[in-house]
Design a protein around this motif. Structure first.
Motif, PDB file in Angstrom:
ATOM      1  N   ALA A 108       0.844  -1.198   0.000  1.00 50.41           N
ATOM      2  CA  ALA A 108       0.000   0.000   0.000  1.00 50.41           C
ATOM      3  C   ALA A 108       0.881   1.251   0.000  1.00 50.41           C
ATOM      4  CB  ALA A 108      -0.920  -0.006   1.220  1.00 50.41           C
ATOM      5  N   HIS A 109       1.947   1.201   0.801  1.00 50.07           N
ATOM      6  CA  HIS A 109       2.873   2.330   0.876  1.00 50.07           C
ATOM      7  C   HIS A 109       3.521   2.600  -0.476  1.00 50.07           C
ATOM      8  CE1 HIS A 109       5.597   5.121   2.805  1.00 50.07           C
ATOM      9  NE2 HIS A 109       6.621   4.521   2.242  1.00 50.07           N
ATOM     10  N   GLN A 110       3.734   1.521  -1.236  1.00 54.86           N
ATOM     11  CA  GLN A 110       4.358   1.662  -2.560  1.00 54.86           C
ATOM     12  C   GLN A 110       3.320   1.933  -3.650  1.00 54.86           C
ATOM     13  OE1 GLN A 110       6.253  -2.171  -2.751  1.00 54.86           O
ATOM     14  NE2 GLN A 110       8.070  -1.507  -1.607  1.00 54.86           N
ATOM     15  N   GLY A 111       2.069   2.105  -3.217  1.00 53.51           N
ATOM     16  CA  GLY A 111       1.003   2.393  -4.180  1.00 53.51           C
ATOM     17  C   GLY A 111       0.551   1.171  -4.962  1.00 53.51           C
ATOM     18  N   LYS A 112       0.855  -0.028  -4.436  1.00 55.65           N
ATOM     19  CA  LYS A 112       0.430  -1.252  -5.126  1.00 55.65           C
ATOM     20  C   LYS A 112      -0.798  -1.843  -4.447  1.00 55.65           C
ATOM     21  CE  LYS A 112       5.184  -2.636  -6.236  1.00 55.65           C
ATOM     22  NZ  LYS A 112       6.258  -3.495  -5.714  1.00 55.65           N
ATOM     23  N   ASP A 113      -1.606  -2.574  -5.209  1.00 53.78           N
ATOM     24  CA  ASP A 113      -2.767  -3.254  -4.631  1.00 53.78           C
ATOM     25  C   ASP A 113      -2.318  -4.403  -3.741  1.00 53.78           C
ATOM     26  OD1 ASP A 113      -4.520  -1.646  -5.940  1.00 53.78           O
ATOM     27  OD2 ASP A 113      -4.727  -2.974  -7.679  1.00 53.78           O
ATOM     28  N   ALA A 114      -3.184  -4.780  -2.799  1.00 57.10           N
ATOM     29  CA  ALA A 114      -2.916  -5.965  -1.982  1.00 57.10           C
ATOM     30  C   ALA A 114      -2.939  -7.199  -2.881  1.00 57.10           C
ATOM     31  CB  ALA A 114      -3.977  -6.095  -0.895  1.00 57.10           C
ATOM     32  N   LEU A 115      -2.103  -8.181  -2.551  1.00 57.79           N
ATOM     33  CA  LEU A 115      -2.130  -9.435  -3.315  1.00 57.79           C
ATOM     34  C   LEU A 115      -3.416 -10.176  -2.978  1.00 57.79           C
ATOM     35  CD1 LEU A 115       1.495 -10.759  -2.723  1.00 57.79           C
ATOM     36  CD2 LEU A 115       0.558  -9.954  -4.895  1.00 57.79           C
ATOM     37  N   ASP A 116      -4.011 -10.877  -3.970  1.00 61.33           N
ATOM     38  CA  ASP A 116      -5.194 -11.661  -3.621  1.00 61.33           C
ATOM     39  C   ASP A 116      -4.760 -12.888  -2.827  1.00 61.33           C
ATOM     40  OD1 ASP A 116      -5.260 -14.216  -5.418  1.00 61.33           O
ATOM     41  OD2 ASP A 116      -4.660 -12.569  -6.738  1.00 61.33           O
ATOM     42  N   SER A 117      -5.681 -13.405  -2.022  1.00 65.75           N
ATOM     43  CA  SER A 117      -5.337 -14.453  -1.046  1.00 65.75           C
ATOM     44  C   SER A 117      -4.740 -15.691  -1.698  1.00 65.75           C
ATOM     45  CB  SER A 117      -6.567 -14.877  -0.252  1.00 65.75           C
ATOM     46  OG  SER A 117      -7.301 -13.761   0.088  1.00 65.75           O
ATOM     47  N   VAL A 118      -5.240 -16.029  -2.882  1.00 63.08           N
ATOM     48  CA  VAL A 118      -4.755 -17.254  -3.535  1.00 63.08           C
ATOM     49  C   VAL A 118      -3.286 -17.111  -3.914  1.00 63.08           C
ATOM     50  CG1 VAL A 118      -5.020 -18.782  -5.517  1.00 63.08           C
ATOM     51  CG2 VAL A 118      -7.050 -17.843  -4.380  1.00 63.08           C
ATOM     52  N   ASN A 119      -2.948 -16.013  -4.539  1.00 68.60           N
ATOM     53  CA  ASN A 119      -1.555 -15.788  -4.926  1.00 68.60           C
ATOM     54  C   ASN A 119      -0.654 -15.630  -3.718  1.00 68.60           C
ATOM     55  OD1 ASN A 119      -1.436 -15.933  -7.737  1.00 68.60           O
ATOM     56  ND2 ASN A 119      -2.463 -13.944  -7.896  1.00 68.60           N
ATOM     57  N   PHE A 120      -1.209 -14.974  -2.702  1.00 73.03           N
ATOM     58  CA  PHE A 120      -0.418 -14.776  -1.492  1.00 73.03           C
ATOM     59  C   PHE A 120      -0.079 -16.120  -0.848  1.00 73.03           C
ATOM     60  CE2 PHE A 120       0.314 -14.098   2.962  1.00 73.03           C
ATOM     61  CZ  PHE A 120       1.249 -13.087   2.900  1.00 73.03           C
ATOM     62  N   LEU A 121      -1.090 -16.970  -0.752  1.00 72.34           N
ATOM     63  CA  LEU A 121      -0.878 -18.276  -0.136  1.00 72.34           C
ATOM     64  C   LEU A 121       0.137 -19.101  -0.926  1.00 72.34           C
ATOM     65  CD1 LEU A 121      -1.728 -20.172   2.155  1.00 72.34           C
ATOM     66  CD2 LEU A 121      -3.543 -21.050   0.674  1.00 72.34           C
ATOM     67  N   LYS A 122       0.040 -19.002  -2.228  1.00 66.51           N
ATOM     68  CA  LYS A 122       0.962 -19.737  -3.096  1.00 66.51           C
ATOM     69  C   LYS A 122       2.410 -19.272  -2.838  1.00 66.51           C
ATOM     70  CE  LYS A 122       1.540 -20.806  -7.963  1.00 66.51           C
ATOM     71  NZ  LYS A 122       2.012 -19.798  -8.933  1.00 66.51           N
ATOM     72  N   MET A 123       2.553 -17.962  -2.770  1.00 73.02           N
ATOM     73  CA  MET A 123       3.882 -17.390  -2.541  1.00 73.02           C
ATOM     74  C   MET A 123       4.399 -17.801  -1.154  1.00 73.02           C
ATOM     75  SD  MET A 123       4.696 -13.433  -3.223  1.00 73.02           S
ATOM     76  CE  MET A 123       5.367 -12.480  -1.916  1.00 73.02           C
ATOM     77  N   ALA A 124       3.529 -17.729  -0.141  1.00 78.95           N
ATOM     78  CA  ALA A 124       3.938 -18.080   1.223  1.00 78.95           C
ATOM     79  C   ALA A 124       4.351 -19.555   1.291  1.00 78.95           C
ATOM     80  CB  ALA A 124       2.807 -17.786   2.195  1.00 78.95           C
ATOM     81  N   ARG A 125       3.628 -20.404   0.589  1.00 78.12           N
ATOM     82  CA  ARG A 125       3.956 -21.836   0.611  1.00 78.12           C
ATOM     83  C   ARG A 125       5.311 -22.109  -0.028  1.00 78.12           C
ATOM     84  NH1 ARG A 125      -2.009 -24.137  -0.455  1.00 78.12           N
ATOM     85  NH2 ARG A 125      -2.508 -24.506   1.741  1.00 78.12           N
ATOM     86  N   GLU A 126       5.570 -21.401  -1.133  1.00 77.79           N
ATOM     87  CA  GLU A 126       6.878 -21.574  -1.792  1.00 77.79           C
ATOM     88  C   GLU A 126       8.009 -21.119  -0.877  1.00 77.79           C
ATOM     89  OE1 GLU A 126       6.831 -19.281  -5.399  1.00 77.79           O
ATOM     90  OE2 GLU A 126       5.297 -20.607  -6.283  1.00 77.79           O
ATOM     91  N   LYS A 127       7.805 -19.975  -0.248  1.00 69.04           N
ATOM     92  CA  LYS A 127       8.885 -19.401   0.562  1.00 69.04           C
ATOM     93  C   LYS A 127       9.139 -20.255   1.804  1.00 69.04           C
ATOM     94  CE  LYS A 127       9.269 -15.568  -1.922  1.00 69.04           C
ATOM     95  NZ  LYS A 127      10.154 -15.611  -3.084  1.00 69.04           N
ATOM     96  N   ILE A 128       8.077 -20.734   2.436  1.00 72.33           N
ATOM     97  CA  ILE A 128       8.280 -21.502   3.663  1.00 72.33           C
ATOM     98  C   ILE A 128       8.997 -22.811   3.347  1.00 72.33           C
ATOM     99  CG2 ILE A 128       6.106 -22.836   3.893  1.00 72.33           C
ATOM    100  CD1 ILE A 128       6.627 -21.051   6.880  1.00 72.33           C
ATOM    101  N   LYS A 129       8.709 -23.330   2.165  1.00 73.57           N
ATOM    102  CA  LYS A 129       9.393 -24.532   1.729  1.00 73.57           C
ATOM    103  C   LYS A 129      10.885 -24.246   1.505  1.00 73.57           C
ATOM    104  CE  LYS A 129       8.914 -28.236  -1.590  1.00 73.57           C
ATOM    105  NZ  LYS A 129       8.720 -28.416  -3.020  1.00 73.57           N
ATOM    106  N   SER A 130      11.168 -23.085   0.946  1.00 69.67           N
ATOM    107  CA  SER A 130      12.558 -22.763   0.619  1.00 69.67           C
ATOM    108  C   SER A 130      13.415 -22.571   1.870  1.00 69.67           C
ATOM    109  CB  SER A 130      12.638 -21.532  -0.289  1.00 69.67           C
ATOM    110  OG  SER A 130      12.425 -20.364   0.454  1.00 69.67           O
ATOM    111  N   VAL A 131      12.784 -22.294   3.012  1.00 71.14           N
ATOM    112  CA  VAL A 131      13.572 -22.183   4.246  1.00 71.14           C
ATOM    113  C   VAL A 131      13.495 -23.468   5.078  1.00 71.14           C
ATOM    114  CG1 VAL A 131      13.430 -19.661   4.350  1.00 71.14           C
ATOM    115  CG2 VAL A 131      11.731 -21.029   5.589  1.00 71.14           C
ATOM    116  N   ASN A 132      12.990 -24.535   4.452  1.00 75.15           N
ATOM    117  CA  ASN A 132      12.936 -25.850   5.117  1.00 75.15           C
ATOM    118  C   ASN A 132      12.051 -25.889   6.351  1.00 75.15           C
ATOM    119  OD1 ASN A 132      14.467 -27.262   3.358  1.00 75.15           O
ATOM    120  ND2 ASN A 132      16.200 -27.604   4.731  1.00 75.15           N
ATOM    121  N   LEU A 133      10.967 -25.134   6.332  1.00 76.25           N
ATOM    122  CA  LEU A 133       9.997 -25.241   7.422  1.00 76.25           C
ATOM    123  C   LEU A 133       8.748 -25.926   6.872  1.00 76.25           C
ATOM    124  CD1 LEU A 133      10.037 -21.782   9.291  1.00 76.25           C
ATOM    125  CD2 LEU A 133      10.898 -23.967  10.139  1.00 76.25           C
TER     126      LEU A 133
END
Ligand code: ADP
Ligand code: MG
Ligand code: MG
Length: 249
Positions: A108-133
Protein backbone atom coordinates in the motif's frame (compact mmCIF):
# COMPACT_ATOMS: atom_id res chain seq x y z
CA UNK A 1 21.41 3.74 -1.28
CA UNK A 2 22.10 4.23 2.43
CA UNK A 3 24.33 6.89 3.78
CA UNK A 4 25.15 7.05 7.48
CA UNK A 5 26.95 10.19 8.54
CA UNK A 6 28.47 11.08 11.90
CA UNK A 7 25.95 8.96 13.78
CA UNK A 8 25.98 9.40 17.55
CA UNK A 9 23.60 7.46 19.76
CA UNK A 10 23.08 6.86 23.45
CA UNK A 11 21.54 3.98 25.37
CA UNK A 12 20.48 4.68 28.92
CA UNK A 13 22.48 7.93 28.81
CA UNK A 14 25.65 6.11 27.80
CA UNK A 15 27.21 7.15 24.49
CA UNK A 16 27.55 4.03 22.31
CA UNK A 17 27.81 5.23 18.73
CA UNK A 18 30.34 8.04 18.45
CA UNK A 19 30.48 9.41 14.96
CA UNK A 20 29.84 6.38 12.80
CA UNK A 21 30.11 6.77 9.03
CA UNK A 22 29.06 4.14 6.51
CA UNK A 23 28.04 4.27 2.85
CA UNK A 24 26.33 1.30 1.29
CA UNK A 25 25.61 1.11 -2.40
CA UNK A 26 22.78 -0.78 -4.08
CA UNK A 27 23.36 -4.51 -4.32
CA UNK A 28 26.21 -4.49 -1.82
CA UNK A 29 26.72 -6.76 1.18
CA UNK A 30 28.61 -5.15 4.06
CA UNK A 31 29.73 -7.28 6.98
CA UNK A 32 30.24 -5.63 10.35
CA UNK A 33 32.48 -7.28 12.88
CA UNK A 34 33.94 -6.01 16.12
CA UNK A 35 34.49 -6.74 19.78
CA UNK A 36 31.62 -7.49 22.15
CA UNK A 37 29.86 -4.37 23.28
CA UNK A 38 31.23 -2.27 20.42
CA UNK A 39 27.78 -1.11 19.36
CA UNK A 40 26.96 -3.43 16.45
CA UNK A 41 23.49 -4.32 17.67
CA UNK A 42 22.96 -0.73 18.74
CA UNK A 43 23.62 0.32 15.14
CA UNK A 44 20.97 -2.11 13.85
CA UNK A 45 18.49 -1.00 16.47
CA UNK A 46 19.12 2.69 15.84
CA UNK A 47 18.67 2.19 12.09
CA UNK A 48 15.45 0.26 12.66
CA UNK A 49 14.16 2.94 15.05
CA UNK A 50 13.72 0.75 18.10
CA UNK A 51 12.71 2.38 21.36
CA UNK A 52 15.36 3.09 23.97
CA UNK A 53 18.01 4.47 21.61
CA UNK A 54 18.59 8.19 21.54
CA UNK A 55 20.24 9.66 18.47
CA UNK A 56 22.13 12.77 19.48
CA UNK A 57 23.79 13.67 16.18
CA UNK A 58 24.11 12.60 12.58
CA UNK A 59 21.99 11.50 9.66
CA UNK A 60 20.87 8.31 7.98
CA UNK A 61 19.55 8.68 4.46
CA UNK A 62 17.89 5.71 2.74
CA UNK A 63 16.98 6.29 -0.89
CA UNK A 64 16.93 10.02 -0.42
CA UNK A 65 14.84 9.99 2.78
CA UNK A 66 16.04 10.91 6.26
CA UNK A 67 15.28 7.80 8.29
CA UNK A 68 15.92 9.30 11.68
CA UNK A 69 12.76 11.38 11.38
CA UNK A 70 10.58 8.33 10.77
CA UNK A 71 8.87 5.94 13.18
CA UNK A 72 9.99 2.31 13.16
CA UNK A 73 6.91 1.21 11.16
CA UNK A 74 7.52 3.91 8.56
CA UNK A 75 11.12 2.80 8.19
CA UNK A 76 9.91 -0.74 7.57
CA UNK A 77 7.57 0.55 4.88
CA UNK A 78 10.51 2.40 3.34
CA UNK A 79 12.12 -1.00 2.94
CA UNK A 80 14.24 -1.55 6.02
CA UNK A 81 14.23 -4.96 7.70
CA UNK A 82 16.09 -5.83 10.89
CA UNK A 83 16.41 -9.55 11.40
CA UNK A 84 17.27 -12.03 14.06
CA UNK A 85 17.92 -9.96 17.19
CA UNK A 86 14.48 -9.91 18.78
CA UNK A 87 12.02 -12.19 17.03
CA UNK A 88 8.61 -11.14 18.31
CA UNK A 89 6.12 -13.73 19.47
CA UNK A 90 2.53 -12.92 18.64
CA UNK A 91 0.41 -15.69 20.11
CA UNK A 92 -3.01 -15.94 18.53
CA UNK A 93 -1.98 -14.30 15.27
CA UNK A 94 -0.98 -16.83 12.66
CA UNK A 95 2.19 -16.45 10.68
CA UNK A 96 0.13 -16.24 7.52
CA UNK A 97 -2.15 -13.46 8.83
CA UNK A 98 0.84 -11.55 10.11
CA UNK A 99 2.65 -11.86 6.78
CA UNK A 100 -0.38 -10.81 4.79
CA UNK A 101 -0.87 -7.71 6.93
CA UNK A 102 2.83 -6.80 6.72
CA UNK A 103 3.10 -7.36 2.98
CA UNK A 104 -0.14 -5.47 2.29
CA UNK A 105 1.07 -2.51 4.36
CA UNK A 106 4.33 -2.33 2.42
CA UNK A 107 2.54 -2.68 -0.93
CA UNK A 108 0.00 0.00 0.00
CA UNK A 109 2.87 2.33 0.88
CA UNK A 110 4.36 1.66 -2.56
CA UNK A 111 1.00 2.39 -4.18
CA UNK A 112 0.43 -1.25 -5.13
CA UNK A 113 -2.77 -3.25 -4.63
CA UNK A 114 -2.92 -5.96 -1.98
CA UNK A 115 -2.13 -9.43 -3.31
CA UNK A 116 -5.19 -11.66 -3.62
CA UNK A 117 -5.34 -14.45 -1.05
CA UNK A 118 -4.75 -17.25 -3.54
CA UNK A 119 -1.56 -15.79 -4.93
CA UNK A 120 -0.42 -14.78 -1.49
CA UNK A 121 -0.88 -18.28 -0.14
CA UNK A 122 0.96 -19.74 -3.10
CA UNK A 123 3.88 -17.39 -2.54
CA UNK A 124 3.94 -18.08 1.22
CA UNK A 125 3.96 -21.84 0.61
CA UNK A 126 6.88 -21.57 -1.79
CA UNK A 127 8.88 -19.40 0.56
CA UNK A 128 8.28 -21.50 3.66
CA UNK A 129 9.39 -24.53 1.73
CA UNK A 130 12.56 -22.76 0.62
CA UNK A 131 13.57 -22.18 4.25
CA UNK A 132 12.94 -25.85 5.12
CA UNK A 133 10.00 -25.24 7.42
CA UNK A 134 6.90 -27.40 7.33
CA UNK A 135 3.76 -25.82 5.85
CA UNK A 136 2.12 -26.10 9.27
CA UNK A 137 4.28 -23.18 10.42
CA UNK A 138 2.09 -20.85 8.36
CA UNK A 139 -0.87 -21.60 10.63
CA UNK A 140 0.98 -21.41 13.92
CA UNK A 141 1.06 -18.27 16.06
CA UNK A 142 3.95 -16.02 15.05
CA UNK A 143 7.09 -17.53 16.59
CA UNK A 144 4.95 -19.17 19.29
CA UNK A 145 6.96 -22.06 20.68
CA UNK A 146 9.41 -21.98 17.75
CA UNK A 147 12.96 -23.11 18.45
CA UNK A 148 15.78 -20.61 17.92
CA UNK A 149 16.58 -22.00 14.49
CA UNK A 150 12.92 -22.10 13.48
CA UNK A 151 12.54 -18.45 14.48
CA UNK A 152 15.47 -17.51 12.31
CA UNK A 153 14.18 -19.45 9.33
CA UNK A 154 10.73 -17.98 9.86
CA UNK A 155 12.17 -14.50 9.97
CA UNK A 156 14.13 -15.17 6.80
CA UNK A 157 10.86 -16.18 5.22
CA UNK A 158 9.25 -12.92 6.36
CA UNK A 159 12.16 -11.06 4.85
CA UNK A 160 11.71 -12.88 1.54
CA UNK A 161 8.02 -11.99 1.45
CA UNK A 162 8.59 -8.32 2.30
CA UNK A 163 11.34 -7.81 -0.28
CA UNK A 164 13.12 -5.06 1.68
CA UNK A 165 15.64 -2.67 0.19
CA UNK A 166 17.98 -2.82 3.15
CA UNK A 167 18.29 -6.01 5.19
CA UNK A 168 20.14 -5.81 8.48
CA UNK A 169 21.03 -9.23 9.83
CA UNK A 170 22.30 -9.32 13.39
CA UNK A 171 23.77 -12.45 14.95
CA UNK A 172 22.68 -14.43 11.96
CA UNK A 173 24.77 -17.42 12.96
CA UNK A 174 24.21 -17.57 16.71
CA UNK A 175 22.24 -20.63 17.75
CA UNK A 176 22.18 -22.17 14.28
CA UNK A 177 23.54 -25.60 13.51
CA UNK A 178 25.53 -25.92 10.32
CA UNK A 179 22.58 -27.13 8.23
CA UNK A 180 20.32 -24.31 9.39
CA UNK A 181 23.14 -21.85 8.80
CA UNK A 182 23.40 -23.03 5.21
CA UNK A 183 19.64 -22.72 4.72
CA UNK A 184 19.75 -19.15 6.02
CA UNK A 185 22.81 -18.29 3.94
CA UNK A 186 21.27 -19.75 0.79
CA UNK A 187 18.10 -17.77 1.46
CA UNK A 188 20.08 -14.57 1.89
CA UNK A 189 22.13 -15.26 -1.23
CA UNK A 190 18.97 -15.90 -3.23
CA UNK A 191 17.76 -12.47 -2.12
CA UNK A 192 20.88 -10.68 -3.30
CA UNK A 193 19.75 -8.25 -5.94
CA UNK A 194 21.16 -5.12 -7.61
CA UNK A 195 18.51 -3.07 -5.80
CA UNK A 196 18.88 -4.58 -2.36
CA UNK A 197 21.64 -4.05 0.19
CA UNK A 198 22.66 -6.00 3.26
CA UNK A 199 24.36 -5.27 6.54
CA UNK A 200 25.48 -8.56 8.07
CA UNK A 201 26.67 -8.39 11.67
CA UNK A 202 28.70 -11.38 12.69
CA UNK A 203 31.20 -12.52 15.28
CA UNK A 204 32.60 -15.28 13.16
CA UNK A 205 34.36 -15.34 9.86
CA UNK A 206 32.71 -18.69 9.10
CA UNK A 207 29.39 -17.10 8.15
CA UNK A 208 31.18 -15.03 5.53
CA UNK A 209 32.24 -18.20 3.74
CA UNK A 210 28.55 -18.66 2.99
CA UNK A 211 27.43 -15.07 2.65
CA UNK A 212 30.37 -13.50 0.86
CA UNK A 213 30.53 -9.77 1.60
CA UNK A 214 31.72 -6.99 -0.69
CA UNK A 215 33.15 -5.12 2.28
CA UNK A 216 34.07 -5.96 5.86
CA UNK A 217 34.08 -3.24 8.51
CA UNK A 218 35.31 -3.26 12.06
CA UNK A 219 33.12 -1.40 14.51
CA UNK A 220 35.02 -0.52 17.67
CA UNK A 221 34.51 2.25 20.19
CA UNK A 222 31.32 3.31 18.45
CA UNK A 223 32.87 4.00 15.05
CA UNK A 224 33.98 2.13 11.94
CA UNK A 225 37.72 1.91 12.49
CA UNK A 226 38.73 -0.30 9.61
CA UNK A 227 37.30 -1.29 6.24
CA UNK A 228 38.50 -3.94 3.85
CA UNK A 229 37.41 -6.71 1.55
CA UNK A 230 36.39 -10.20 2.60
CA UNK A 231 40.01 -11.04 3.39
CA UNK A 232 39.83 -8.64 6.35
CA UNK A 233 37.53 -11.13 8.11
CA UNK A 234 40.27 -13.77 7.87
CA UNK A 235 42.84 -11.34 9.19
CA UNK A 236 40.56 -10.53 12.17
CA UNK A 237 40.00 -14.21 12.86
CA UNK A 238 43.74 -14.62 13.05
CA UNK A 239 44.75 -11.45 14.89
CA UNK A 240 41.68 -10.52 16.91
CA UNK A 241 40.79 -6.87 17.46
CA UNK A 242 43.57 -5.74 19.82
CA UNK A 243 45.78 -4.41 17.00
CA UNK A 244 42.99 -2.00 16.05
CA UNK A 245 42.70 -0.51 19.51
CA UNK A 246 44.65 2.62 18.71
CA UNK A 247 42.39 3.30 15.77
CA UNK A 248 39.36 2.97 18.03
CA UNK A 249 40.45 5.83 20.30
P1 ADP B 1 27.53 -5.44 20.28
O1 ADP B 1 26.30 -5.83 19.52
O2 ADP B 1 28.58 -4.82 19.43
O3 ADP B 1 28.08 -6.55 21.10
P2 ADP B 1 25.71 -3.69 21.66
O4 ADP B 1 25.32 -2.69 20.63
O5 ADP B 1 24.74 -4.76 21.98
O6 ADP B 1 27.13 -4.29 21.29
O7 ADP B 1 26.03 -2.93 23.01
C1 ADP B 1 26.87 -1.80 23.04
C2 ADP B 1 26.92 -1.28 24.48
O8 ADP B 1 25.67 -0.72 24.82
C3 ADP B 1 27.23 -2.33 25.50
O9 ADP B 1 28.07 -1.76 26.46
C4 ADP B 1 25.87 -2.64 26.08
O10 ADP B 1 25.97 -3.08 27.42
C5 ADP B 1 25.17 -1.32 25.98
N1 ADP B 1 23.73 -1.49 25.83
C6 ADP B 1 23.09 -1.94 24.74
N2 ADP B 1 21.76 -1.99 24.92
C7 ADP B 1 21.56 -1.55 26.18
C8 ADP B 1 20.40 -1.34 26.99
N3 ADP B 1 19.18 -1.59 26.53
N4 ADP B 1 20.58 -0.85 28.23
C9 ADP B 1 21.81 -0.57 28.70
N5 ADP B 1 22.95 -0.73 27.99
C10 ADP B 1 22.82 -1.21 26.76
MG1 MG C 1 26.58 -8.21 22.04
MG1 MG D 1 25.24 -7.53 19.28
Amino acid sequence: MISIKNLHAKVEDKAILKGLNLEIGPGEVHAIMGPNGAGKSTLGNVLAGRDGYEVTEGSVVLNGKELLELEAEERAREGLFLAFQYPVEIPGVSNLEFLKASVDAVRAHQGKDALDSVNFLKMAREKIKSVNLDQSFLKRGVNEGFSGGEKKRNELMQMMMLEPKLCILDETDSGLDIDALQVVAQGVNAMRDPNRSFIVVTHYQRLLDYIVPDYVHVLAGGRIVKTGGKELALELEEKGYGWLENEAQ
